[in-house]
Design a protein around this motif. Structure first.
Motif, short mmCIF file in Angstrom:
data_model
loop_
_atom_site.label_atom_id
_atom_site.label_comp_id
_atom_site.label_asym_id
_atom_site.label_seq_id
_atom_site.Cartn_x
_atom_site.Cartn_y
_atom_site.Cartn_z
N MET A 153 5.24 6.44 3.91
CA MET A 153 4.67 5.27 4.57
C MET A 153 3.38 5.76 5.22
O MET A 153 3.41 6.65 6.06
CB MET A 153 5.64 4.75 5.62
CG MET A 153 5.16 3.54 6.37
SD MET A 153 6.58 2.69 7.12
CE MET A 153 5.88 2.13 8.64
N THR A 154 2.25 5.21 4.79
CA THR A 154 0.98 5.63 5.37
C THR A 154 0.52 4.60 6.39
O THR A 154 0.86 4.71 7.55
CB THR A 154 -0.08 5.90 4.28
OG1 THR A 154 -0.03 4.86 3.32
CG2 THR A 154 0.20 7.22 3.58
N THR A 155 -0.22 3.57 5.98
CA THR A 155 -0.59 2.54 6.95
C THR A 155 0.54 1.52 7.12
O THR A 155 0.53 0.74 8.07
CB THR A 155 -1.84 1.75 6.51
OG1 THR A 155 -1.51 1.05 5.30
CG2 THR A 155 -3.01 2.68 6.27
N GLY A 156 1.48 1.51 6.18
CA GLY A 156 2.56 0.53 6.25
C GLY A 156 2.23 -0.76 5.52
O GLY A 156 3.04 -1.69 5.50
N ALA A 157 1.04 -0.86 4.92
CA ALA A 157 0.62 -2.11 4.26
C ALA A 157 1.54 -2.47 3.10
O ALA A 157 1.89 -3.64 2.92
CB ALA A 157 -0.82 -1.99 3.76
N THR A 158 1.98 -1.49 2.33
CA THR A 158 2.83 -1.75 1.17
C THR A 158 4.20 -2.27 1.60
O THR A 158 4.65 -3.30 1.10
CB THR A 158 3.00 -0.46 0.33
OG1 THR A 158 1.71 -0.04 -0.12
CG2 THR A 158 3.89 -0.71 -0.87
#
Ligand SMILES: [Zn+2]
Ligand SMILES: [Zn+2]
Length: 240
Positions: free
Chosen positions: A206-211
């Motif tokens: 999970m990076t920015t959480g956009a996905t």
């Protein structure tokens, strides 16, 4: 026959560190150096997203980001911090031929995600577009979901959520661009229904959480009563 061969090989070859490949005492483990370099998340943490706090903040404390705006999902947990020390371990799953490593990750995720998994009906891996699946041969999120299931988690609904269009790679994009990039990229497949179900989205990082935010929106719109998020790794911006 193949299974016997594998067992013989396992007993002859010494176990290797999952991250750097150094010889270790036990199978599916990290060497001391990798273990101490990688940050494993632990309480006290944000009750919503699992972001660790430096000091105890009370049971229902929220981190700054969760307090500013509630995500579409209900609760998220990750095993470890995605940074330069864990990149090799995490990407080993993505790019290498290390599908067996997933079994160890599945046990870690099952443990770290106990709160999110409690009472869950289904694991929903973040889907890859089929063109990318073809290039990579497997979807690492689906692999992790199967491993969490094998460690005692709920059933995997592998093909319930689909990627409608191929989204450009996100690596170089900032948070706003990532959000645009994944908007309406996901949909429920055919007549699959999550109505009334408690589901958990599974992904590797999970990076920015956009996905996962976009996936959670789709699942909630489709009637899921709760949507959790369980990832192997999570990037943490400094100052978050
Ligand atoms: Zn190591
Ligand atoms: Zn939070």
């Amino acid at each position: 026959m193949r299974r016997i061969g594998r067992a013989v090989v396992d007993s002859v070859l010494p176990p290797r560190c999952l991250s750097c490949g150094e010889v270790v005492d036990e199978p599916d483990a990290l060497c001391g150096r990798c273990w101490s370099a990688i940050t494993f998340f632990a309480p006290p943490w944000c009750v919503l997203c699992g972001l660790p706090f430096p000091h105890p903040m009370g049971e229902d404390a929220l981190c700054g980001a969760c307090a500013r705006g509630r995500p579409a999902w209900d609760q998220a947990r990750a095993v470890l911090r995605y940074d330069k020390n864990s990149r090799r371990l995490v990407l080993g799953l993505k790019h290498g031929d290390q599908t067996h490593v997933a079994a160890a990750f599945g046990r870690w995720m099952h443990r770290a995600g106990a709160e999110v998994l409690s009472g869950a009906d289904l694991l929903i891996p973040v889907p890859l577009h089929w063109t990318r699946l073809f290039q990579r041969r497997y979807n690492q999120a689906a692999l992790l979901a199967q491993a969490v299931r094998a460690a005692g988690g709920p059933d995997v609904a592998a093909d319930w959520l689909v990627r409608r269009r191929r989204t450009p790679a996100q690596g170089h994009l900032g948070p706003m661009a990532r959000e645009r990039n994944v908007r309406s990229a996901f949909a429920m497949r055919g007549r699959r229904s999550v109505a009334g179900k408690r589901v958990v989205i599974v992904d590797d990082v999970m990076t920015t959480g956009a996905t996962v935010e976009e996936c959670a929106r789709v699942l909630k719109r489709a009637g899921a009563v709760s949507v959790g998020v369980l990832t192997l790794a999570r990037a943490v911006r400094s100052g978050a």
